[in-house]
Design an enzyme around this catalytic site. Structure first.
Site, mmCIF file in Angstrom:
data_model
loop_
_atom_site.group_PDB
_atom_site.id
_atom_site.type_symbol
_atom_site.label_atom_id
_atom_site.label_comp_id
_atom_site.label_asym_id
_atom_site.label_seq_id
_atom_site.Cartn_x
_atom_site.Cartn_y
_atom_site.Cartn_z
ATOM 1 N N HIS A 156 0.893 -1.252 -0.046
ATOM 2 C CA HIS A 156 0.103 -0.078 -0.043
ATOM 3 C C HIS A 156 0.666 1.113 -0.150
ATOM 4 O O HIS A 156 0.522 2.331 0.469
ATOM 5 C CB HIS A 156 -0.844 -0.140 1.263
ATOM 6 C CG HIS A 156 -1.646 -1.037 1.633
ATOM 7 N ND1 HIS A 156 -2.849 -1.415 0.739
ATOM 8 C CD2 HIS A 156 -1.374 -2.399 2.314
ATOM 9 C CE1 HIS A 156 -3.412 -2.819 1.280
ATOM 10 N NE2 HIS A 156 -2.442 -3.398 2.224
ATOM 11 N N SER A 277 14.165 22.170 -16.262
ATOM 12 C CA SER A 277 12.843 22.779 -16.318
ATOM 13 C C SER A 277 13.104 24.254 -16.904
ATOM 14 O O SER A 277 14.344 24.793 -16.904
ATOM 15 C CB SER A 277 12.283 23.254 -15.041
ATOM 16 O OG SER A 277 11.544 24.505 -15.109
ATOM 17 N N LYS A 283 15.332 22.524 -10.777
ATOM 18 C CA LYS A 283 14.826 21.028 -11.269
ATOM 19 C C LYS A 283 15.503 20.107 -12.068
ATOM 20 O O LYS A 283 16.390 20.558 -12.779
ATOM 21 C CB LYS A 283 13.548 21.231 -11.788
ATOM 22 C CG LYS A 283 12.411 21.967 -11.073
ATOM 23 C CD LYS A 283 11.550 20.857 -10.428
ATOM 24 C CE LYS A 283 10.405 20.893 -11.253
ATOM 25 N NZ LYS A 283 9.184 20.139 -10.814
ATOM 26 N N GLU A 290 9.086 8.920 -16.926
ATOM 27 C CA GLU A 290 7.764 9.438 -17.010
ATOM 28 C C GLU A 290 7.391 8.974 -18.454
ATOM 29 O O GLU A 290 6.202 8.528 -18.788
ATOM 30 C CB GLU A 290 7.578 10.821 -16.816
ATOM 31 C CG GLU A 290 7.727 11.043 -15.502
ATOM 32 C CD GLU A 290 7.775 12.754 -15.182
ATOM 33 O OE1 GLU A 290 7.868 13.659 -15.817
ATOM 34 O OE2 GLU A 290 7.955 13.168 -13.976
#
Ligand code: ARG
Length: 457
Positions: A156, A277, A283, A290
Site C-alpha cells: 500500500h 525545467s 529542477k 515518465e
C-alpha cells in the site's frame, strides 16, 4: 501509380482510392525480408523445375542487387508503387527483363505478406530478447552488489518489512525473465512458413513447401493454406507480450520516479538521463521514466486496435489485415526504445544506500519481528500483535524507533521482553532470518542469484 494488376480494368484507379489503398509508406520497413522470401521462393521453383537454373540465377542476382542498392541508399523506394511487393517485383523486371516476370509464379501477395510480416517480427523478437537480456544483466549486477543493502519493502506504499535492494531488483528480474520466456513461446508457435499457401487455396504448381520453410529458418510449413494467409494471432500475442513488458517497465518507472523524488531520495538519476525545467532552475526531472510510463498506453492501444480489426474478418485474406502493420511497427519500436533507455537509466542510476537504510529503520518495519519475538517466548500471535501495537503507539508519541526504547519501557508494556529484543529486531536480523527460498536474506538471495546467472550464461 504503378500496379501489378490492371488487366481486367478499363479505368485508372482514382488517385484518392490509390492513396487510401497503398501501404508502401509503411510496408517498405520489411523490404529486406521481402527480398529474402523471394530468393527462397525462386530457389525452390528452380529446384522443382518450375524455373530454369539460369532464370533463377538472374532473378537472385537481380534481387540481391536491389537489396544492396536500397541498403546503400542508391535506390529509393518510390511511393509510385502500391506496396513493397510491387516495388521489388517492378524494379526487378525493369532491371533484368523477362525472367523477372516469373518471380511471382506460384505465389500470391497474400502468402507473401504473411511471410514478410512473420520474417520481420521474428527478427524483432530476437532483438527484443537481446534488449531484455541486457536489462536482466544490469539487474543481476545490482543484485550481486546489494545483498546487504537494506531498504523498506512496501505494501500500500506504506513501509511494511525490511528487505534488501537485491531482493527488490530480483522482483523485476522475475518479471522481465517471464517476458523473455513469453517471447520464446511466441517464437516457437509462430515459426511455421506460410509461403506456398497462395491467395488462400495453395497452388497447382508442385511447390516444395518444406524446402522454402527450411531455407527461411522455419520449423516447417503451415498446414492450412486458408489459415496461413488469414492468421495474425502471432502479432496479437506479440503485442500482448510487449504490452506486458511495457506494464513492467511502467511499474518500475513509477518506482524510480517515487524514489527519485525530493521526499524519498532513494536514488538519483544520472544527469545524462534527466532533464531540466525551462523556468525552475533547481529542477532535475525524471522525464525518461515518465515517458516510458506514458508510452505504455501506445502499446496497449496497438493491442486493442489489432484485436478489434481482426474480430469480424471472414476467411481468408481481407484488406482490413493491412492494418496490422503500422501499430505493430510502432509498438515494436516503442518497446525497444523504452527497454534500451530504461536499461541505460538503471545502469547509471545512483542508489543512496544510507537513505534507504535509514528509511527502513524509521517506519517500524521491524514490528512483525517484535511480535514474532513474543510468539517465540510463548505469547499467542494475536496477543503479541496487540502488544506491539502498543509499543508502536508509544514510539510514535515519543518520535523514536522501536530500537531506541529502553528495556524498562519495553517491560512496562510486556514483562516478556528481555535484553535480546534488540538483537531480535535489528534490521540485519529481520532480513537474515528470512532464509526460505525467495526471501530477502543474503543466504537465500545468493542461491537465487546463482540460478539467475545460469539463465543469462
Ligand atoms: N499490402 C497488402 C497487405 O499489407 C499486401 C497484400 C495484398 N493482397 C491483396 N489481395 N490485396 O496486406
Amino acid at each position: 501509380m504503378a500496379q501489378l494488376w490492371g488487366g481486367r480494368f478499363t479505368k485508372e484507379t482514382d488517385q484518392l482510392v490509390y492513396n487510401f489503398n497503398a501501404s508502401i509508406s509503411f510496408d517498405q520497413k520489411f523490404y529486406a525480408q521481402d527480398i529474402r522470401g523471394s530468393i527462397a521462393h525462386v530457389t525452390m521453383l528452380a529446384e522443382q523445375g518450375i524455373l530454369t537454373d539460369k532464370e533463377k540465377e538472374q532473378i537472385v542476382d537481380g534481387l540481391q542487387g536491389i537489396l544492396k542498392d536500397v541498403q546503400e541508399g542508391t535506390l529509393k523506394i518510390s511511393d509510385k508503387y502500391e506496396d513493397i511487393h510491387s516495388f521489388v517485383e517492378a524494379t526487378l523486371i525493369e532491371r533484368i527483363g523477362e525472367a523477372g516476370k516469373k518471380l511471382h509464379t506460384g505465389r500470391s501477395r497474400n502468402d507473401q505478406v504473411a511471410l514478410d510480416m512473420k520474417l520481420y517480427t521474428r527478427d524483432e523478437i530476437d532483438s527484443l530478447d537481446e534488449l531484455l537480456k541486457e536489462l536482466l544483466k544490469v539487474l543481476l549486477q545490482i543484485m550481486k552488489e546489494n545483498t546487504e543493502t537494506f531498504m523498506p519493502g512496501f505494501t500500500h506504499l506504506q513501509k511494511a518489512q525490511p528487505i534488501t535492494l537485491a531482493h527488490h531488483m530480483g522482483a523485476y528480474f522475475e518479471m522481465f525473465n517471464r517476458d523473455r520466456s513469453r517471447l520464446n513461446d511466441i517464437y516457437d508457435r509462430m515459426n511455421y512458413c506460410p509461403l506456398g499457401s497462395g491467395a488462400l487455396a495453395g497452388t497447382t504448381y508442385p511447390l516444395d513447401r518444406n524446402l522454402t520453410a527450411e531455407l527461411l529458418g522455419f520449423y516447417g510449413p503451415t498446414l492450412n493454406s486458408m489459415d496461413s494467409v488469414a492468421d495474425r494471432d502471432y502479432l496479437i500475442e506479440l503485442l500482448s507480450a510487449m504490452a506486458t513488458i511495457m506494464m513492467h517497465l511502467s511499474r518500475f518507472s513509477e518506482e524510480v520516479i517515487i524514489w527519485n523524488s525530493n521526499e524519498y531520495r532513494f536514488v538519483e538519476i544520472d544527469d545524462a538521463y534527466s532533464t531540466g525545467s525551462s523556468i525552475m532552475p533547481q529542477k532535475k526531472n525524471p522525464d525518461i521514466a515518465e515517458l516510458v510510463r506514458g508510452k505504455t498506453g501506445r502499446v496497449y492501444g496497438a493491442l486493442m486496435s489489432l484485436l478489434t480489426t481482426m474480430k469480424g474478418i471472414p476467411l481468408a485474406y481481407n484488406k482490413d489485415m493491412q492494418e496490422d502493420k503500422e501499430f505493430v511497427f510502432d509498438a515494436i519500436d516503442t518497446t525497444k526504445g523504452c527497454l534500451a533507455l530504461f536499461t541505460g537509466m538503471l545502469r547509471t542510476m545512483n542508489f543512496n544506500k544510507e537513505v534507504m537504510e535509514n528509511s527502513a529503520k524509521n517506519g517500524f518495519t521491524n514490528a512483525t519481528d517484535a511480535a514474532d519475538y513474543l510468539v517465540n517466548h510463548g505469547v499467542a500471535f494475536r496477543d503479541a500483535h496487540g502488544i506491539v501495537g502498543q509499543l508502536v503507539l508509544y514510539c510514535i508519541e515519543k518520535d523514536i524507533p522501536l530500537d531506541d526504547m529502553t528495556l524498562e519501557e519495553y517491560k512496562a508494556i510486556s514483562p516478556v521482553f528481555e535484553e535480546d529484543i534488540y538483537e531480535a529486531i535489528s534490521m540485519k536480523t529481520c532480513v537474515d532470518k528470512r532464509t526460505t527460498i525467495g526471501a530477502p536474506s543474503k543466504e537465500a538471495m545468493e542461491k537465487v542469484i546463482k540460478i539467475y546467472e545460469n539463465y543469462l550464461h
